[in-house]
Design a protein around this motif. Structure first.
Motif, PDB file in Angstrom:
ATOM      1  N   GLN A   1       1.065   4.198  -2.743  1.00 12.85           N
ATOM      2  CA  GLN A   1       0.860   5.597  -2.379  1.00 12.85           C
ATOM      3  C   GLN A   1       2.014   6.458  -2.874  1.00 12.85           C
ATOM      4  O   GLN A   1       1.803   7.566  -3.376  1.00 12.85           O
ATOM      5  CB  GLN A   1       0.707   5.752  -0.867  1.00 12.85           C
ATOM      6  CG  GLN A   1      -0.639   5.348  -0.355  1.00 12.85           C
ATOM      7  CD  GLN A   1      -0.745   5.475   1.162  1.00 12.85           C
ATOM      8  OE1 GLN A   1       0.238   5.378   1.885  1.00 12.85           O
ATOM      9  NE2 GLN A   1      -1.962   5.684   1.632  1.00 12.85           N
ATOM     10  N   ASP A   2       3.241   5.961  -2.732  1.00 10.43           N
ATOM     11  CA  ASP A   2       4.404   6.699  -3.233  1.00 10.43           C
ATOM     12  C   ASP A   2       4.302   6.923  -4.737  1.00 10.43           C
ATOM     13  O   ASP A   2       4.585   8.016  -5.233  1.00 10.43           O
ATOM     14  CB  ASP A   2       5.699   5.957  -2.907  1.00 10.43           C
ATOM     15  CG  ASP A   2       6.069   6.025  -1.437  1.00 10.43           C
ATOM     16  OD1 ASP A   2       5.524   6.884  -0.715  1.00 10.43           O
ATOM     17  OD2 ASP A   2       6.909   5.208  -1.005  1.00 10.43           O
ATOM     18  N   LYS A   3       3.885   5.885  -5.458  1.00 12.53           N
ATOM     19  CA  LYS A   3       3.714   6.026  -6.907  1.00 12.53           C
ATOM     20  C   LYS A   3       2.624   7.041  -7.229  1.00 12.53           C
ATOM     21  O   LYS A   3       2.757   7.843  -8.152  1.00 12.53           O
ATOM     22  CB  LYS A   3       3.376   4.677  -7.541  1.00 12.53           C
ATOM     23  CG  LYS A   3       4.544   3.726  -7.594  1.00 12.53           C
ATOM     24  CD  LYS A   3       4.144   2.398  -8.200  1.00 12.53           C
ATOM     25  CE  LYS A   3       5.292   1.406  -8.118  1.00 12.53           C
ATOM     26  NZ  LYS A   3       4.921   0.086  -8.610  1.00 12.53           N
ATOM     27  N   MET A   4       1.537   7.013  -6.446  1.00 15.13           N
ATOM     28  CA  MET A   4       0.442   7.955  -6.662  1.00 15.13           C
ATOM     29  C   MET A   4       0.916   9.395  -6.422  1.00 15.13           C
ATOM     30  O   MET A   4       0.603  10.298  -7.201  1.00 15.13           O
ATOM     31  CB  MET A   4      -0.733   7.634  -5.739  1.00 15.13           C
ATOM     32  CG  MET A   4      -1.942   8.524  -5.978  1.00 15.13           C
ATOM     33  SD  MET A   4      -3.281   8.205  -4.837  1.00 15.13           S
ATOM     34  CE  MET A   4      -2.581   8.809  -3.318  1.00 15.13           C
ATOM     35  N   PHE A   5       1.676   9.616  -5.355  1.00 12.86           N
ATOM     36  CA  PHE A   5       2.190  10.955  -5.070  1.00 12.86           C
ATOM     37  C   PHE A   5       3.105  11.429  -6.193  1.00 12.86           C
ATOM     38  O   PHE A   5       3.045  12.591  -6.606  1.00 12.86           O
ATOM     39  CB  PHE A   5       2.939  10.993  -3.739  1.00 12.86           C
ATOM     40  CG  PHE A   5       2.052  10.841  -2.534  1.00 12.86           C
ATOM     41  CD1 PHE A   5       0.764  11.355  -2.494  1.00 12.86           C
ATOM     42  CD2 PHE A   5       2.515  10.178  -1.413  1.00 12.86           C
ATOM     43  CE1 PHE A   5      -0.039  11.210  -1.389  1.00 12.86           C
ATOM     44  CE2 PHE A   5       1.727  10.027  -0.288  1.00 12.86           C
ATOM     45  CZ  PHE A   5       0.441  10.548  -0.273  1.00 12.86           C
TER      46      PHE A   5
ATOM     47  N   ILE B   1       0.839  -1.204   0.000  1.00  8.52           N
ATOM     48  CA  ILE B   1       0.000   0.000   0.000  1.00  8.52           C
ATOM     49  C   ILE B   1       0.872   1.251   0.000  1.00  8.52           C
ATOM     50  O   ILE B   1       0.626   2.196  -0.746  1.00  8.52           O
ATOM     51  CB  ILE B   1      -0.959  -0.018   1.203  1.00  8.52           C
ATOM     52  CG1 ILE B   1      -2.007  -1.112   1.021  1.00  8.52           C
ATOM     53  CG2 ILE B   1      -1.616   1.345   1.410  1.00  8.52           C
ATOM     54  CD1 ILE B   1      -2.827  -1.407   2.257  1.00  8.52           C
ATOM     55  N   THR B   2       1.916   1.257   0.819  1.00  5.24           N
ATOM     56  CA  THR B   2       2.818   2.406   0.886  1.00  5.24           C
ATOM     57  C   THR B   2       3.517   2.626  -0.444  1.00  5.24           C
ATOM     58  O   THR B   2       3.658   3.766  -0.895  1.00  5.24           O
ATOM     59  CB  THR B   2       3.847   2.200   2.011  1.00  5.24           C
ATOM     60  OG1 THR B   2       3.151   2.023   3.241  1.00  5.24           O
ATOM     61  CG2 THR B   2       4.772   3.391   2.142  1.00  5.24           C
TER      62      THR B   2
ATOM     63  N   HIS C   1       8.879   7.619   2.196  1.00 11.77           N
ATOM     64  CA  HIS C   1       8.322   6.912   3.344  1.00 11.77           C
ATOM     65  C   HIS C   1       9.365   5.962   3.897  1.00 11.77           C
ATOM     66  O   HIS C   1      10.210   5.466   3.162  1.00 11.77           O
ATOM     67  CB  HIS C   1       7.072   6.107   2.925  1.00 11.77           C
ATOM     68  CG  HIS C   1       5.912   6.977   2.585  1.00 11.77           C
ATOM     69  ND1 HIS C   1       5.146   7.585   3.536  1.00 11.77           N
ATOM     70  CD2 HIS C   1       5.392   7.342   1.393  1.00 11.77           C
ATOM     71  CE1 HIS C   1       4.199   8.285   2.956  1.00 11.77           C
ATOM     72  NE2 HIS C   1       4.328   8.150   1.647  1.00 11.77           N
TER      73      HIS C   1
ATOM     74  N   GLN D   1       0.933  12.351  -9.115  1.00 13.33           N
ATOM     75  CA  GLN D   1       0.274  13.631  -8.859  1.00 13.33           C
ATOM     76  C   GLN D   1       1.244  14.784  -9.068  1.00 13.33           C
ATOM     77  O   GLN D   1       0.881  15.816  -9.630  1.00 13.33           O
ATOM     78  CB  GLN D   1      -0.283  13.680  -7.432  1.00 13.33           C
ATOM     79  CG  GLN D   1      -1.513  12.849  -7.232  1.00 13.33           C
ATOM     80  CD  GLN D   1      -1.963  12.835  -5.774  1.00 13.33           C
ATOM     81  OE1 GLN D   1      -1.179  13.061  -4.858  1.00 13.33           O
ATOM     82  NE2 GLN D   1      -3.230  12.542  -5.561  1.00 13.33           N
TER      83      GLN D   1
ATOM     84  N   THR E   1       0.223  18.427   0.465  1.00 14.53           N
ATOM     85  CA  THR E   1       0.925  17.156   0.517  1.00 14.53           C
ATOM     86  C   THR E   1       2.353  17.384   0.060  1.00 14.53           C
ATOM     87  O   THR E   1       2.582  17.716  -1.091  1.00 14.53           O
ATOM     88  CB  THR E   1       0.258  16.122  -0.398  1.00 14.53           C
ATOM     89  OG1 THR E   1      -1.117  16.039  -0.061  1.00 14.53           O
ATOM     90  CG2 THR E   1       0.905  14.770  -0.255  1.00 14.53           C
TER      91      THR E   1
END
Length: 161
Positions: free
Chosen positions: A94-98, A90-91, A158, A101, A153
């Motif tokens: 999320q890193d890929k999503m950030f 999941i982390t 992470h 973005q 953000t």
């Protein structure tokens, strides 16, 4: 009380792995087909057959397939990463999503910058990465902050993989 009549087809993956007779009312048979033995083996290794049975007994029948899919995912991730398990996955997502973005925000900023110019030729020849130096006053992606709905953000690494 369980019926001891054999199932019409072959035993389910759970009964095969545990070397027991698969009955017609086997709780695990609908979710662990005989043609996918590794699926149950992973779940059994991480959670144990007894715990899986207890979980499925507590879940309404309409949600059992989702529960089994979740158990399989969690077991696979725990076997890949014994320390972080699915939290590590999941982390990572999320890193890929950030990062995506951030890339989108840079592209939007470049597009906005190009749309204010009279000549689009100078924008189309320039790489978005090259425009970071000088044109936007940023020296790297790390300095960029995305603001969405009043929440800022900042992008950082992470502690998870």
């Amino acid at each position: 009380m369980r019926s001891q009549e054999p199932r019409s087809g072959s035993s389910c993956a759970a009964c095969k792995l545990m070397k027991r007779r698969c009955t017609s009312d086997c709780l695990l048979a609908p979710y662990f087909q005989a043609d996918e033995p590794k699926r149950f083996a992973k779940v059994h290794k991480v959670f144990g057959a007894s715990n899986v049975t207890k979980i499925l007994n507590e879940v309404p029948k309409s949600q059992r397939q989702d529960a089994v899919d979740s158990l399989v995912f969690e077991a696979e991730e725990r076997l890949k990463d014994p320390v972080y398990g699915c939290i590590g996955a999941i982390t990572s997502l999320q890193d890929k999503m950030f990062q995506l973005q951030h890339d989108l925000a840079v592209a939007k900023a470049r597009l906005a910058r190009c749309s204010t110019r009279t000549s689009y030729a100078s924008c189309s020849a320039t790489s978005p990465l090259l425009m970071l130096d000088g044109e936007f006053g940023m020296s790297s992606f790390d300095d960029f902050v995305v603001d969405q709905g009043g929440l800022t953000t900042e992008f950082y690494q992470h502690p998870f993989p």
